[in-house]
Design a protein around this motif. Structure first.
Motif, PDB file in Angstrom:
ATOM      1  N   UNK A 249       4.143   5.456  -5.717  1.00  0.00           N
ATOM      2  CA  UNK A 249       4.084   5.446  -7.173  1.00  0.00           C
ATOM      3  C   UNK A 249       3.064   6.455  -7.687  1.00  0.00           C
ATOM      4  N   UNK A 250       1.906   6.537  -7.042  1.00  0.00           N
ATOM      5  CA  UNK A 250       0.892   7.505  -7.447  1.00  0.00           C
ATOM      6  C   UNK A 250       1.414   8.927  -7.259  1.00  0.00           C
ATOM      7  N   UNK A 251       2.102   9.171  -6.148  1.00  0.00           N
ATOM      8  CA  UNK A 251       2.674  10.492  -5.900  1.00  0.00           C
ATOM      9  C   UNK A 251       3.734  10.816  -6.942  1.00  0.00           C
ATOM     10  N   UNK A 252       4.551   9.841  -7.299  1.00  0.00           N
ATOM     11  CA  UNK A 252       5.587  10.042  -8.309  1.00  0.00           C
ATOM     12  C   UNK A 252       4.965  10.364  -9.667  1.00  0.00           C
ATOM     13  N   UNK A 253       3.914   9.612 -10.054  1.00  0.00           N
ATOM     14  CA  UNK A 253       3.226   9.886 -11.326  1.00  0.00           C
ATOM     15  C   UNK A 253       2.643  11.300 -11.333  1.00  0.00           C
ATOM     16  N   UNK A 254       2.025  11.681 -10.213  1.00  0.00           N
ATOM     17  CA  UNK A 254       1.431  13.016 -10.121  1.00  0.00           C
ATOM     18  C   UNK A 254       2.500  14.092 -10.269  1.00  0.00           C
ATOM     19  N   UNK A 255       3.647  13.907  -9.620  1.00  0.00           N
ATOM     20  CA  UNK A 255       4.722  14.885  -9.717  1.00  0.00           C
ATOM     21  C   UNK A 255       5.313  14.944 -11.127  1.00  0.00           C
ATOM     22  N   UNK A 256       5.449  13.766 -11.772  1.00  0.00           N
ATOM     23  CA  UNK A 256       5.968  13.745 -13.148  1.00  0.00           C
ATOM     24  C   UNK A 256       5.030  14.487 -14.094  1.00  0.00           C
ATOM     25  N   UNK A 257       3.726  14.256 -13.939  1.00  0.00           N
ATOM     26  CA  UNK A 257       2.764  14.949 -14.787  1.00  0.00           C
ATOM     27  C   UNK A 257       2.797  16.453 -14.535  1.00  0.00           C
ATOM     28  N   UNK A 258       2.929  16.845 -13.272  1.00  0.00           N
ATOM     29  CA  UNK A 258       3.009  18.259 -12.932  1.00  0.00           C
ATOM     30  C   UNK A 258       4.266  18.884 -13.531  1.00  0.00           C
ATOM     31  N   UNK A 259       5.373  18.156 -13.492  1.00  0.00           N
ATOM     32  CA  UNK A 259       6.622  18.635 -14.070  1.00  0.00           C
ATOM     33  C   UNK A 259       6.497  18.783 -15.589  1.00  0.00           C
ATOM     34  N   UNK A 260       5.841  17.809 -16.247  1.00  0.00           N
ATOM     35  CA  UNK A 260       5.646  17.896 -17.701  1.00  0.00           C
ATOM     36  C   UNK A 260       4.801  19.109 -18.043  1.00  0.00           C
TER      37      UNK A 260
ATOM     38  N   UNK B 200       0.837  -1.200   0.000  1.00  0.00           N
ATOM     39  CA  UNK B 200       0.000   0.000   0.000  1.00  0.00           C
ATOM     40  C   UNK B 200       0.875   1.254   0.000  1.00  0.00           C
ATOM     41  N   UNK B 201       1.936   1.238   0.772  1.00  0.00           N
ATOM     42  CA  UNK B 201       2.851   2.372   0.808  1.00  0.00           C
ATOM     43  C   UNK B 201       3.525   2.565  -0.543  1.00  0.00           C
ATOM     44  N   UNK B 202       3.930   1.473  -1.179  1.00  0.00           N
ATOM     45  CA  UNK B 202       4.560   1.550  -2.494  1.00  0.00           C
ATOM     46  C   UNK B 202       3.595   2.120  -3.527  1.00  0.00           C
ATOM     47  N   UNK B 203       2.334   1.688  -3.491  1.00  0.00           N
ATOM     48  CA  UNK B 203       1.337   2.226  -4.427  1.00  0.00           C
ATOM     49  C   UNK B 203       1.142   3.721  -4.215  1.00  0.00           C
ATOM     50  N   UNK B 204       1.116   4.152  -2.949  1.00  0.00           N
ATOM     51  CA  UNK B 204       0.985   5.586  -2.665  1.00  0.00           C
ATOM     52  C   UNK B 204       2.173   6.364  -3.217  1.00  0.00           C
TER      53      UNK B 204
END
Length: 132
Positions: free
Chosen positions: A109-120, A103-107
């Protein structure tokens, strides 16, 4: 150095008897009240009378509560060793930890995806601002 050895042994016995007397519960003290034993140990410690009297007569020495020696108790109360991979409680605890970690890993990964999209999006905005 050897000439100090008798003094150190007397001091060690004195300290041991004093601490033992202080840590002994009142109901295990024989003969005299605990305060009197402390005074005897402190007053007659240098000549070893106080500490030896405490160790011999002051404390009620008792064995195991059931009257059997520890080796007899261990012979009659054997526990079977269970390897961790055969222990169901241990395996359940591993599964619970695994679920928490997943569950922590999924959180993360979701946070990382959100940050990558924000950076893009920021990079795209900066490019479009530069082109304008």
């Amino acid at each position: 150095m050897l000439r100090y050895l008798p003094f150190l042994l007397v001091l060690a016995l004195w300290i041991y008897a004093f601490i033992d007397c202080l840590n002994t519960p009142e109901e295990e003290v024989r003969g005299l009240p605990k305060v009197v034993w402390v005074i005897i140990i402190l007053l007659f410690g240098e000549v070893l009378v106080g500490p030896v009297a405490w160790l011999v007569a002051g404390r009620n020495r008792r064995g195991p509560g059931s009257g059997s020696t520890p080796s007899e108790w261990h012979r009659n109360h054997r526990t079977t060793f269970v390897a961790p991979d055969d222990n169901p409680e241990f395996l359940q605890s591993l599964k619970a930890e695994n679920r928490k970690d997943e569950a922590l890993l999924k959180d993360w990964e979701a946070d990382l995806r959100r940050r990558e999209e924000e950076l893009k999006r920021r990079e795209e905005r900066s490019r479009s601002d530069e082109e304008s």
